[in-house]
Design an enzyme around this catalytic site. Sequence first.
Site, PDB file in Angstrom:
ATOM      1  N   HIS A  37       2.771   6.169  -2.139  1.00  0.00           N
ATOM      2  CA  HIS A  37       3.879   7.119  -2.091  1.00  0.00           C
ATOM      3  C   HIS A  37       4.842   7.033  -3.272  1.00  0.00           C
ATOM      4  O   HIS A  37       5.501   8.018  -3.593  1.00  0.00           O
ATOM      5  CB  HIS A  37       4.662   6.951  -0.780  1.00  0.00           C
ATOM      6  CG  HIS A  37       3.807   7.166   0.420  1.00  0.00           C
ATOM      7  ND1 HIS A  37       3.264   8.397   0.737  1.00  0.00           N
ATOM      8  CD2 HIS A  37       3.366   6.312   1.369  1.00  0.00           C
ATOM      9  CE1 HIS A  37       2.533   8.288   1.836  1.00  0.00           C
ATOM     10  NE2 HIS A  37       2.581   7.029   2.238  1.00  0.00           N
ATOM     11  N   ARG A  69       0.836  -1.206   0.000  1.00  0.00           N
ATOM     12  CA  ARG A  69       0.000   0.000   0.000  1.00  0.00           C
ATOM     13  C   ARG A  69       0.868   1.252   0.000  1.00  0.00           C
ATOM     14  O   ARG A  69       0.604   2.208  -0.709  1.00  0.00           O
ATOM     15  CB  ARG A  69      -0.935  -0.011   1.210  1.00  0.00           C
ATOM     16  CG  ARG A  69      -1.727   1.267   1.395  1.00  0.00           C
ATOM     17  CD  ARG A  69      -1.357   1.854   2.764  1.00  0.00           C
ATOM     18  NE  ARG A  69      -1.950   3.148   2.928  1.00  0.00           N
ATOM     19  CZ  ARG A  69      -1.232   4.268   3.057  1.00  0.00           C
ATOM     20  NH1 ARG A  69       0.066   4.253   3.033  1.00  0.00           N
ATOM     21  NH2 ARG A  69      -1.830   5.417   3.227  1.00  0.00           N
TER      22      ARG A  69
END
Length: 122
Positions: free
Chosen positions: A104, A99
């Site tokens: 990011h 994730r």
Amino acid sequence: MVDEDRVLRLLRSVADDTAVLRQEAGASQERRHDPIWLRGVKYTFVTAIEACVDVAQHICAAEGWGPPADNGDAVRLCGKHGVLTTDLAVSMRKAVGFRNVLVHDYIEVDDSIVWWHSQIGR
């Protein structure tokens, strides 16, 4: 005290997202070439994992297990205290890392890895 309604709502969301991912694991090659398909799969992974993290963070706070260092640590604590099996806690920590990459490092994501993960539910 654990807010059971909140946890159940979040887990229903995880179940819904998991059902979508399982369905999309069988997507045709034509569907997979639609540019919005991969974006949708990535977002669904993110929301499913985020809901799991929310559950873990809530349980850690409600049970007074101290503030976890990060989201992976919240999952680790749930494993340590028997809320998750050891194997599931390890898998969930890996999912949290996945994730983090999706959120990011999205520009650097190797889409073949996302395709591979989308096959897991098949």
